[in-house]
Write a protein that holds these residues in place. Structure first.
Motif, PDB file in Angstrom:
ATOM      1  N   ARG A   1      -3.162  -5.391  -2.198  1.00  0.00           N
ATOM      2  CA  ARG A   1      -2.219  -4.518  -1.504  1.00  0.00           C
ATOM      3  C   ARG A   1      -2.076  -4.922  -0.032  1.00  0.00           C
ATOM      4  O   ARG A   1      -3.035  -5.390   0.585  1.00  0.00           O
ATOM      5  CB  ARG A   1      -2.649  -3.066  -1.639  1.00  0.00           C
ATOM      6  CG  ARG A   1      -2.652  -2.610  -3.096  1.00  0.00           C
ATOM      7  CD  ARG A   1      -2.922  -1.139  -3.260  1.00  0.00           C
ATOM      8  NE  ARG A   1      -4.327  -0.804  -3.050  1.00  0.00           N
ATOM      9  CZ  ARG A   1      -4.844   0.392  -3.342  1.00  0.00           C
ATOM     10  NH1 ARG A   1      -4.080   1.340  -3.852  1.00  0.00           N
ATOM     11  NH2 ARG A   1      -6.126   0.647  -3.148  1.00  0.00           N
TER      12      ARG A   1
ATOM     13  N   GLU B   1       0.848  -1.187   0.000  1.00  0.00           N
ATOM     14  CA  GLU B   1       0.000   0.000   0.000  1.00  0.00           C
ATOM     15  C   GLU B   1       0.886   1.240   0.000  1.00  0.00           C
ATOM     16  O   GLU B   1       2.079   1.176   0.297  1.00  0.00           O
ATOM     17  CB  GLU B   1      -0.862   0.029   1.267  1.00  0.00           C
ATOM     18  CG  GLU B   1      -1.769  -1.163   1.441  1.00  0.00           C
ATOM     19  CD  GLU B   1      -2.347  -1.241   2.843  1.00  0.00           C
ATOM     20  OE1 GLU B   1      -3.378  -1.899   3.012  1.00  0.00           O
ATOM     21  OE2 GLU B   1      -1.749  -0.653   3.771  1.00  0.00           O
ATOM     22  N   TYR B   2       0.297   2.366  -0.312  1.00  0.00           N
ATOM     23  CA  TYR B   2       0.995   3.641  -0.146  1.00  0.00           C
ATOM     24  C   TYR B   2       0.135   4.554   0.697  1.00  0.00           C
ATOM     25  O   TYR B   2      -1.079   4.345   0.847  1.00  0.00           O
ATOM     26  CB  TYR B   2       1.305   4.284  -1.507  1.00  0.00           C
ATOM     27  CG  TYR B   2       0.102   4.597  -2.342  1.00  0.00           C
ATOM     28  CD1 TYR B   2      -0.592   5.805  -2.193  1.00  0.00           C
ATOM     29  CD2 TYR B   2      -0.360   3.695  -3.310  1.00  0.00           C
ATOM     30  CE1 TYR B   2      -1.696   6.100  -2.974  1.00  0.00           C
ATOM     31  CE2 TYR B   2      -1.467   3.987  -4.085  1.00  0.00           C
ATOM     32  CZ  TYR B   2      -2.129   5.180  -3.916  1.00  0.00           C
ATOM     33  OH  TYR B   2      -3.232   5.470  -4.677  1.00  0.00           O
ATOM     34  N   ASN B   3       0.778   5.554   1.286  1.00  0.00           N
ATOM     35  CA  ASN B   3       0.050   6.542   2.089  1.00  0.00           C
ATOM     36  C   ASN B   3       0.745   7.885   1.931  1.00  0.00           C
ATOM     37  O   ASN B   3       1.736   8.006   1.199  1.00  0.00           O
ATOM     38  CB  ASN B   3      -0.014   6.110   3.562  1.00  0.00           C
ATOM     39  CG  ASN B   3       1.353   5.779   4.128  1.00  0.00           C
ATOM     40  OD1 ASN B   3       2.288   6.580   4.044  1.00  0.00           O
ATOM     41  ND2 ASN B   3       1.492   4.591   4.706  1.00  0.00           N
TER      42      ASN B   3
ATOM     43  N   THR C   1       9.346  11.161  -5.371  1.00  0.00           N
ATOM     44  CA  THR C   1       8.038  11.342  -4.758  1.00  0.00           C
ATOM     45  C   THR C   1       7.803  12.842  -4.591  1.00  0.00           C
ATOM     46  O   THR C   1       8.756  13.630  -4.601  1.00  0.00           O
ATOM     47  CB  THR C   1       7.973  10.658  -3.386  1.00  0.00           C
ATOM     48  OG1 THR C   1       8.935  11.253  -2.519  1.00  0.00           O
ATOM     49  CG2 THR C   1       8.249   9.154  -3.499  1.00  0.00           C
TER      50      THR C   1
ATOM     51  N   ARG D   1      12.818   7.919   1.329  1.00  0.00           N
ATOM     52  CA  ARG D   1      12.333   8.824   2.379  1.00  0.00           C
ATOM     53  C   ARG D   1      13.368   9.863   2.801  1.00  0.00           C
ATOM     54  O   ARG D   1      13.449  10.248   3.967  1.00  0.00           O
ATOM     55  CB  ARG D   1      11.884   8.015   3.586  1.00  0.00           C
ATOM     56  CG  ARG D   1      10.793   7.010   3.258  1.00  0.00           C
ATOM     57  CD  ARG D   1      10.059   6.581   4.483  1.00  0.00           C
ATOM     58  NE  ARG D   1       9.132   5.507   4.195  1.00  0.00           N
ATOM     59  CZ  ARG D   1       8.301   4.981   5.095  1.00  0.00           C
ATOM     60  NH1 ARG D   1       8.298   5.457   6.321  1.00  0.00           N
ATOM     61  NH2 ARG D   1       7.490   4.004   4.771  1.00  0.00           N
TER      62      ARG D   1
ATOM     63  N   TYR E   1       2.052   1.094  -8.789  1.00  0.00           N
ATOM     64  CA  TYR E   1       0.624   0.731  -8.831  1.00  0.00           C
ATOM     65  C   TYR E   1      -0.057   1.355 -10.043  1.00  0.00           C
ATOM     66  O   TYR E   1      -0.789   0.686 -10.779  1.00  0.00           O
ATOM     67  CB  TYR E   1      -0.033   1.181  -7.528  1.00  0.00           C
ATOM     68  CG  TYR E   1      -1.539   1.125  -7.533  1.00  0.00           C
ATOM     69  CD1 TYR E   1      -2.209  -0.096  -7.600  1.00  0.00           C
ATOM     70  CD2 TYR E   1      -2.299   2.293  -7.459  1.00  0.00           C
ATOM     71  CE1 TYR E   1      -3.596  -0.146  -7.602  1.00  0.00           C
ATOM     72  CE2 TYR E   1      -3.684   2.242  -7.452  1.00  0.00           C
ATOM     73  CZ  TYR E   1      -4.331   1.024  -7.527  1.00  0.00           C
ATOM     74  OH  TYR E   1      -5.698   0.975  -7.530  1.00  0.00           O
TER      75      TYR E   1
ATOM     76  N   ASP F   1       4.433   7.883   2.648  1.00  0.00           N
ATOM     77  CA  ASP F   1       5.253   7.019   1.790  1.00  0.00           C
ATOM     78  C   ASP F   1       4.500   6.785   0.479  1.00  0.00           C
ATOM     79  O   ASP F   1       3.766   5.815   0.328  1.00  0.00           O
ATOM     80  CB  ASP F   1       5.541   5.686   2.485  1.00  0.00           C
ATOM     81  CG  ASP F   1       6.490   4.812   1.672  1.00  0.00           C
ATOM     82  OD1 ASP F   1       7.010   5.292   0.647  1.00  0.00           O
ATOM     83  OD2 ASP F   1       6.715   3.650   2.070  1.00  0.00           O
ATOM     84  N   LEU F   2       4.727   7.687  -0.471  1.00  0.00           N
ATOM     85  CA  LEU F   2       4.005   7.656  -1.743  1.00  0.00           C
ATOM     86  C   LEU F   2       4.709   6.842  -2.825  1.00  0.00           C
ATOM     87  O   LEU F   2       4.217   6.762  -3.951  1.00  0.00           O
ATOM     88  CB  LEU F   2       3.783   9.085  -2.252  1.00  0.00           C
ATOM     89  CG  LEU F   2       2.707   9.890  -1.527  1.00  0.00           C
ATOM     90  CD1 LEU F   2       2.772  11.358  -1.944  1.00  0.00           C
ATOM     91  CD2 LEU F   2       1.322   9.327  -1.815  1.00  0.00           C
ATOM     92  N   PHE F   3       5.854   6.248  -2.499  1.00  0.00           N
ATOM     93  CA  PHE F   3       6.617   5.565  -3.536  1.00  0.00           C
ATOM     94  C   PHE F   3       5.772   4.534  -4.288  1.00  0.00           C
ATOM     95  O   PHE F   3       5.791   4.473  -5.522  1.00  0.00           O
ATOM     96  CB  PHE F   3       7.849   4.874  -2.951  1.00  0.00           C
ATOM     97  CG  PHE F   3       8.532   3.983  -3.952  1.00  0.00           C
ATOM     98  CD1 PHE F   3       9.348   4.522  -4.930  1.00  0.00           C
ATOM     99  CD2 PHE F   3       8.309   2.604  -3.967  1.00  0.00           C
ATOM    100  CE1 PHE F   3       9.945   3.711  -5.898  1.00  0.00           C
ATOM    101  CE2 PHE F   3       8.889   1.785  -4.922  1.00  0.00           C
ATOM    102  CZ  PHE F   3       9.724   2.339  -5.885  1.00  0.00           C
ATOM    103  N   TRP F   4       5.019   3.710  -3.549  1.00  0.00           N
ATOM    104  CA  TRP F   4       4.338   2.590  -4.192  1.00  0.00           C
ATOM    105  C   TRP F   4       3.145   3.007  -5.033  1.00  0.00           C
ATOM    106  O   TRP F   4       2.565   2.178  -5.742  1.00  0.00           O
ATOM    107  CB  TRP F   4       3.930   1.554  -3.141  1.00  0.00           C
ATOM    108  CG  TRP F   4       5.127   0.862  -2.587  1.00  0.00           C
ATOM    109  CD1 TRP F   4       5.693   1.035  -1.357  1.00  0.00           C
ATOM    110  CD2 TRP F   4       5.947  -0.087  -3.276  1.00  0.00           C
ATOM    111  NE1 TRP F   4       6.812   0.250  -1.236  1.00  0.00           N
ATOM    112  CE2 TRP F   4       6.991  -0.443  -2.385  1.00  0.00           C
ATOM    113  CE3 TRP F   4       5.900  -0.664  -4.544  1.00  0.00           C
ATOM    114  CZ2 TRP F   4       7.978  -1.362  -2.749  1.00  0.00           C
ATOM    115  CZ3 TRP F   4       6.882  -1.571  -4.899  1.00  0.00           C
ATOM    116  CH2 TRP F   4       7.900  -1.912  -4.008  1.00  0.00           C
ATOM    117  N   LYS F   5       2.792   4.287  -4.988  1.00  0.00           N
ATOM    118  CA  LYS F   5       1.718   4.751  -5.860  1.00  0.00           C
ATOM    119  C   LYS F   5       2.131   4.647  -7.323  1.00  0.00           C
ATOM    120  O   LYS F   5       1.312   4.294  -8.193  1.00  0.00           O
ATOM    121  CB  LYS F   5       1.347   6.195  -5.520  1.00  0.00           C
ATOM    122  CG  LYS F   5       0.199   6.731  -6.371  1.00  0.00           C
ATOM    123  CD  LYS F   5      -0.195   8.149  -5.960  1.00  0.00           C
ATOM    124  CE  LYS F   5      -1.360   8.659  -6.801  1.00  0.00           C
ATOM    125  NZ  LYS F   5      -1.768  10.033  -6.399  1.00  0.00           N
TER     126      LYS F   5
END
Length: 362
Positions: A101, A68-70, A286, A262, A80, A73-77
């Protein structure tokens, strides 16, 4: 354009025989198969994958296991969104994509997402191998079911994954070392900051650190790297104390290397005078990291093209399913060096909508 009917007429066989040869099905003698293949090659005959998939009425299921991303931590957006874009492109070939996810800090979430993934009865699986022991368990199940799997972003050795798509982490770290040296040509000391979370689960982090250090060793440059391990980068107050105290006690340090996505969190912890006097290098554009690049807090970011990683993974497996095209075992994405002047030209995921009807997301 030559057709199967034309090939059959020239070979003096039925259209069904030509179709069996094209799709490598049984029921054709070796002599006839050789004759048909020779004619196919002479005419440079190519199968239309859309027509082939529709004709065979065969559906393929690619299921994706990704973190997941949040907002922190937007990397996994980006990977995806790359998966979403590829899913849209391959749906007309009879390839369907589902995304599952998980919480990248929780191995139980990882296993639960995998169990849900198996319910889709996948033809192939794309996975980010996030935890070592749990990954062994997952792969044991996949191999027992004869389901091919591809590693995305993190490359763990010792498994029979059909391919890896991501960055050459060692070389990326080596590039980071070279950039650090170019900015600090005199004999210097550098600080490498990582979290205990990175240390325990992510081989790409350790490979980047190895590459960074090897640049100085292989080029016989008299510089030294110190390491600082943080319990949790999200604990800003504690990290401010730890990082700034370390730098105060080691004024010889000229640069900071953060081998994860990060680096902006480290920037948020640094006192103003450290930011002015240190060269900072990190990974991934990011939004938070890009802001640090634009305000001169960070000298360089190294992009691992996360959108392209997600997109390429789906397309490689789709080609394997439809055209029986075996992917290269290692598919490395370009190593992009980003700076204030060029960062806005990098990336294309902002043009992709998350509302994609071609993908089931869980």
């Amino acid at each position: 354009m030559i057709t199967i009917k034309d090939i059959a007429k020239e070979a003096n066989v039925s259209e069904g025989t030509v179709d069996r040869v094209i799709h490598s099905r049984s029921g054709v003698s070796k002599k006839t198969e050789a004759k048909v293949r020779k004619i196919l090659e002479r005419h440079s005959f190519k199968v239309n994958p859309v027509a082939s998939a529709l004709a065979m009425k065969k559906k393929h299921q690619i299921s994706v296991l990704i973190p997941e991303y949040n907002d922190s931590d937007l990397f996994w957006k980006s990977p995806y969104l790359g998966v979403l874009k590829a899913a849209e492109d391959v749906k007309n070939f009879g390839v369907y994509v589902s995304v599952f996810r998980f919480n990248q800090s929780d191995p139980v979430s990882y296993l639960n997402a995998f169990e849900d993934l198996l319910e889709t009865k996948p033809t192939e699986v794309i996975m980010v191998p996030n935890f070592s022991d749990e990954t062994k368990q997952i792969i044991k199940e996949l191999e027992a079911l004869n389901i091919p799997y591809l590693f995305l972003n993190i490359d763990i050795k010792g498994f029979n994954n059909i391919a890896y798509v991501g960055q050459d982490s060692y070389t990326a770290g080596y590039v980071a070392g070279k950039l650090m040296h170019l900015n600090n040509p005199e004999s210097s000391e550098f600080l490498i900051i990582q979290t205990l979370q990175n240390i325990t689960k992510n081989n790409s982090i350790s490979d980047r650190i190895e590459g960074f250090k090897d640049y100085f060793l292989k080029n016989e440059i008299n510089s030294n790297s110190r390491g600082l391990k943080l319990e949790n980068l999200n604990d800003t107050l504690e990290n401010q104390e730890v990082i700034n105290s370390f730098l105060k006690n080691h004024p010889e340090i000229k640069g900071v290397f953060v081998p994860s996505s990060r680096i902006y969190m480290v920037v948020n912890c640094l006192e103003e005078h450290h930011l002015k006097n240190l060269q900072l290098i990190g990974f991934d554009n990011t939004p938070q990291n890009t802001a640090c690049l634009l305000n001169d807090s960070v000298a360089f970011l190294i992009s691992q093209k996360p959108f392209d990683q997600g997109y390429k993974s789906v397309r490689l497996l789709a080609d394997f399913l439809i055209q029986n095209k075996t992917p290269e075992h290692k598919t490395y994405l370009p190593i992009d060096i980003l700076m204030k002047e060029n960062v806005k030209y990098n990336g294309r995921d902002e043009f992709v909508s998350e509302n994609n009807n071609a993908v089931e997301v869980f």
